[in-house]
Scaffold this motif. Structure first.
Motif: not given
Length: 205
Positions: A30, A34-36, A38, A44, A173-174, A202-204
């Motif tokens: 990470r 960076r932001s999550f 969803s 995204c 973690m996508t 779901e993306c960072y």
């Protein structure tokens, strides 16, 4: 006295937990800032890619082959399977992946995107496969890291969905869905090209 003595312990424990969480985030790739993101209504990130699989069948060039069967026919598969594939056959692949439909002129392992994993045939009467593989990215266009996919490839269906179950690097973690469709295939499945419409929910970023 007992009440006051427990407070420093609780504070110390909280600091330790916070430190471990930060360390874990760094260890798993990470990046700061960076932001999550969803959303199950709009992806995204979206991409369309083409996977090219050329299985080695003893008649083609080893340098141009990108996959190989890793199993031998069983008595059951010999009795029920059509020629060209068999029930229980597992194929390991390291396939080039492109943005267009054209097969790349060089099939070496330095392509910007590759699909690495395996599929096996799990139906006796007709070809039907189950996939588990990683898309390995090394390009400025799509980034660096991996997207991990798995699921049933119901080959009789025009389109079929498999799951994006995670990722690393720029895809940390996508999660999402990849819709597969057979864009081209030879009669004996020595070569096939899959169109993959990938939607990540779901993306960072």
């Amino acid at each position: 006295m007992a009440t006051w003595s427990t407070k420093p312990s609780l504070i110390a424990a909280a600091i330790v937990v916070l430190g471990l969480s930060c360390s874990a985030g760094v260890a798993h790739g990470r990046r700061h800032g960076r932001s999550f993101v969803s959303s199950y209504d709009e992806p995204c990130k979206e991409m369309r890619l083409y996977l090219h699989d050329i299985i080695y069948d003893y008649s083609n060039s080893t340098s141009n082959s990108t996959s190989a069967a890793a199993t031998k026919p069983t008595a059951l598969s010999t009795a029920v399977a059509d020629p060209g594939y068999f029930f229980g056959e597992m194929v390991v692949f390291n396939d080039p992946v492109t943005e267009g439909t054209a097969l790349p002129p060089s099939l070496n392992e330095t392509a910007a995107v590759r699909a690495q994993g395996m599929y096996f045939y799990d139906r006796k009467e007709a070809p039907n496969a189950w996939f588990s593989f990683s898309l390995v990215f090394n390009s400025t266009a799509h980034g660096h890291g991996t997207i991990n996919l798995m699921g049933a490839d119901l080959m009789s269906e025009k389109t079929r969905d498999i799951s994006v179950v995670g990722g690393t690097g720029d895809f940390f973690m996508t999660r999402g869905i990849a819709t597969l469709s057979t864009d081209e295939a030879s009669a004996g499945l020595e070569y096939f090209r899959l169109k993959m419409d990938i939607k990540l929910y779901e993306c960072y970023v």
